[in-house]
Design a protein around this motif. Structure first.
Motif, PDB file in Angstrom:
ATOM      1  N   ARG A   1     -17.667  -0.406  58.048  1.00  0.00           N
ATOM      2  CA  ARG A   1     -16.923  -0.580  56.789  1.00  0.00           C
ATOM      3  C   ARG A   1     -16.465   0.763  56.242  1.00  0.00           C
ATOM      4  NH1 ARG A   1     -18.551   0.416  52.024  1.00  0.00           N
ATOM      5  NH2 ARG A   1     -20.790   0.327  52.514  1.00  0.00           N
ATOM      6  N   GLU A   2     -17.360   1.747  56.234  1.00  0.00           N
ATOM      7  CA  GLU A   2     -17.017   3.056  55.686  1.00  0.00           C
ATOM      8  C   GLU A   2     -15.921   3.734  56.499  1.00  0.00           C
ATOM      9  OE1 GLU A   2     -17.783   4.740  53.045  1.00  0.00           O
ATOM     10  OE2 GLU A   2     -19.211   3.341  52.157  1.00  0.00           O
ATOM     11  N   VAL A   3     -15.980   3.591  57.825  1.00  0.00           N
ATOM     12  CA  VAL A   3     -14.935   4.181  58.662  1.00  0.00           C
ATOM     13  C   VAL A   3     -13.578   3.556  58.316  1.00  0.00           C
ATOM     14  CG1 VAL A   3     -14.047   4.295  61.025  1.00  0.00           C
ATOM     15  CG2 VAL A   3     -16.431   4.908  60.547  1.00  0.00           C
ATOM     16  N   LEU A   4     -13.550   2.233  58.167  1.00  0.00           N
ATOM     17  CA  LEU A   4     -12.298   1.557  57.825  1.00  0.00           C
ATOM     18  C   LEU A   4     -11.787   2.012  56.462  1.00  0.00           C
ATOM     19  CD1 LEU A   4     -10.108  -0.573  58.320  1.00  0.00           C
ATOM     20  CD2 LEU A   4     -11.680  -2.275  57.349  1.00  0.00           C
ATOM     21  N   GLU A   5     -12.687   2.080  55.476  1.00  0.00           N
ATOM     22  CA  GLU A   5     -12.273   2.439  54.122  1.00  0.00           C
ATOM     23  C   GLU A   5     -11.750   3.874  54.048  1.00  0.00           C
ATOM     24  OE1 GLU A   5     -15.405  -0.526  51.755  1.00  0.00           O
ATOM     25  OE2 GLU A   5     -15.610   1.650  51.596  1.00  0.00           O
ATOM     26  N   GLU A   6     -12.361   4.788  54.808  1.00  0.00           N
ATOM     27  CA  GLU A   6     -11.995   6.199  54.675  1.00  0.00           C
ATOM     28  C   GLU A   6     -10.864   6.614  55.606  1.00  0.00           C
ATOM     29  OE1 GLU A   6     -15.286   8.864  54.821  1.00  0.00           O
ATOM     30  OE2 GLU A   6     -16.235   8.017  53.037  1.00  0.00           O
ATOM     31  N   THR A   7     -10.654   5.877  56.705  1.00  0.00           N
ATOM     32  CA  THR A   7      -9.654   6.302  57.684  1.00  0.00           C
ATOM     33  C   THR A   7      -8.568   5.261  57.949  1.00  0.00           C
ATOM     34  OG1 THR A   7     -10.805   5.414  59.635  1.00  0.00           O
ATOM     35  CG2 THR A   7     -11.460   7.610  58.855  1.00  0.00           C
ATOM     36  N   GLY A   8      -8.821   3.988  57.589  1.00  0.00           N
ATOM     37  CA  GLY A   8      -7.889   2.917  57.913  1.00  0.00           C
ATOM     38  C   GLY A   8      -7.964   2.456  59.356  1.00  0.00           C
ATOM     39  N   LEU A   9      -8.923   2.971  60.127  1.00  0.00           N
ATOM     40  CA  LEU A   9      -9.008   2.666  61.552  1.00  0.00           C
ATOM     41  C   LEU A   9      -9.875   1.446  61.827  1.00  0.00           C
ATOM     42  CD1 LEU A   9      -9.536   6.302  62.873  1.00  0.00           C
ATOM     43  CD2 LEU A   9      -7.491   4.898  63.210  1.00  0.00           C
TER      44      LEU A   9
END
Length: 314
Positions: A57-65
């Protein structure tokens, strides 16, 4: 008087990678304006959250990936104002973009860099160690097989039908739903089950989540494996060899089996467990998962005892 333990600030994040155009791989680093540092995408766990799903979740929120989770990476610990911060990392392969990266208050710059350049850019030594873990060459970056012990099905002595038809109990269904909440982050591409009702039911919520059918793998039933362990091991080794690392499509095969087969499979693959009183026999609690990748002698084996809320989550 005993000294009070400092509170644990639980966080999780990802070391995101992709194949580089000229060969090799590159990884993501982010700049945090609040601290003016170069770091890795990460963040605190929400209440009742599992650390692995929090990391994705954090990766998606911070990078959009969009990413597919790989093997566990390192855990870092350091002091912050609120207590002792603990960050669990996973390697993650980028498989697409959910939304274009937009600079924001938490992350105002994102860079894809070769691993050595990313490590050199890191502000903190503990982040540098995590980035360096990405280029280990003794184990693969991602599992190819998730070996699941069926969820809780009650006592055999309390069931008056054929044992292969013994179903999950209420707690077992809760465990099955927890598996379905977490295992999609590994990108399942195939679901296999020993021919037991409780094994198939353990994967039913995952079938609903992914749309993948559950196919039988009789060789990995408890009694079938005991009668012909070589046939069961041949299935496992074939599944381990199916997925590559660089350049191959990411994803895993999920196999649900039984407690009489899973530890024997793991021992045959060279997995040992340093537990209580020097125990070497790998555990396989009901509803647990072994994430396996590689081959004997170069095997990554991560054990997930419980995929419910992380004990350090708020």
């Amino acid at each position: 008087m005993p000294t009070e333990r400092a509170p644990v600030v639980a966080a999780a994040g990802g070391v995101v990678w992709r194949p580089a155009a000229g060969g090799g791989i590159e990884t993501v680093v982010v700049h945090r304006p609040r601290y003016d540092d170069w770091s890795l995408p990460k963040g605190k766990l929400d209440a009742g959250e599992n650390a692995l799903t929090a990391a994705v979740r954090e990766v998606l929120e911070e990078t959009g990936l969009r990413v597919v989770a790989g093997r566990r990476s390192l855990r870092t610990r350091y002091e912050v104002a609120a207590g002792r911060k603990q960050v669990d990392y996973w390697l993650m392969r980028a498989v697409g973009t959910e939304e274009p990266f937009e600079p924001n208050d938490e992350v105002d710059e994102l860079r894809w860099l070769p691993v050595d350049e990313a490590a050199a850019l890191m502000t903190h030594e503990h982040d540098r160690r995590v980035v360096t873990d990405l280029v280990r060459d003794d184990v693969p970056r991602a599992p190819s097989l998730l070996l699941v012990r069926h969820a809780k099905a009650g006592s055999r002595s309390d069931w008056d039908g054929p044992d292969e038809e013994r179903p999950l109990e209420a707690r077992g269904w809760r465990q099955a739903r927890q598996l379905a909440d977490v295992l999609p982050v590994f990108g399942p591409c195939e679901l296999l089950s020993a021919e037991r009702v409780r094994c198939r039911q353990t994967l039913e919520p995952l079938t609903e989540r992914t749309g993948l059918p559950v196919r039988p793998v009789p060789e990995l039933g408890e009694e079938e494996f005991a009668a012909d362990p070589q046939a069961g091991l041949a299935v496992v080794e074939r599944l381990l060899q199916r997925a590559g690392d660089d350049g191959a499509e990411p994803g895993v095969t999920v196999v649900c089996s039984q407690g009489g087969a899973i530890p024997s499979v793991l021992m045959s693959l060279g997995v040992r467990w340093e537990g209580v009183a020097g125990r070497l026999y790998p555990p396989a609690a009901k509803g647990s998962v072994w994430a396996l990748g590689g081959r004997p002698g170069a095997l990554a084996a991560d054990y997930y005892r419980d995929l419910g809320p992380d004990p350090d989550a708020p």
